[in-house]
Design a protein around this motif. Structure first.
Motif, PDB file in Angstrom:
ATOM      1  N   SER A  54       1.012  -1.103  -0.387  1.00  0.00           N
ATOM      2  CA  SER A  54       0.301  -0.135  -0.230  1.00  0.00           C
ATOM      3  C   SER A  54       1.208   0.924  -0.108  1.00  0.00           C
ATOM      4  N   GLU A  58       0.365   4.445  -2.754  1.00  0.00           N
ATOM      5  CA  GLU A  58       0.148   5.793  -2.261  1.00  0.00           C
ATOM      6  C   GLU A  58       1.306   6.607  -3.322  1.00  0.00           C
ATOM      7  N   ARG A  61       0.819   6.863  -6.686  1.00  0.00           N
ATOM      8  CA  ARG A  61      -0.470   7.568  -6.613  1.00  0.00           C
ATOM      9  C   ARG A  61       0.038   9.246  -6.536  1.00  0.00           C
ATOM     10  N   ARG A  62       0.546   9.141  -6.177  1.00  0.00           N
ATOM     11  CA  ARG A  62       0.672  10.499  -5.711  1.00  0.00           C
ATOM     12  C   ARG A  62       1.733  11.171  -6.931  1.00  0.00           C
ATOM     13  N   ASN A  94      -7.590  10.533  -7.569  1.00  0.00           N
ATOM     14  CA  ASN A  94      -6.912  11.424  -7.293  1.00  0.00           C
ATOM     15  C   ASN A  94      -8.029  13.147  -7.612  1.00  0.00           C
TER      16      ASN A  94
END
Length: 100
Positions: A54, A58, A61-62, A94
């Motif tokens: 995870s 993350e 994703r950022r 997002n």
């Protein structure tokens, strides 16, 4: 000194390699690696250590939130080893949510 099980031996080798990569002398890196591995064995031995996937998701994703502009889809997919569909899924997370 008895030999470590395979997983601990691999851990010790990874620690030593990392220390050497960071500029620590080989002899010191090997000594520190054994000490660190022994401490991990004593404190965490028998404990499941999660992969922390995870955290990686993350991070990706950022990065997508910061860099994706619609024209660099292929570049980001290759960089992160994900499909275009997965990139779009992460980008959707997002997007601002509509409030009704």
């Amino acid at each position: 000194m008895p030999q470590y099980p395979e997983a601990l031996a691999e851990f010790a080798a990874l620690v030593a390699a990392t220390l050497i990569d960071e500029g620590v002398a080989v002899d010191s890196a090997q000594s520190l690696s054994r000490a660190i591995t022994e401490r991990v064995r004593l404190i965490l031995g028998g404990t499941y250590i999660p992969r922390g996937i995870s955290v990686d998701v993350e991070r990706v994703r950022r990065d997508i939130a910061l860099r994706w502009n619609g024209t660099n889809t292929r570049e980001l997919c290759l960089e992160h080893g994900i499909s275009e569909r997965r990139l779009r899924q992460l980008a959707a997370k997002n997007a601002p949510r509509a409030r009704y």
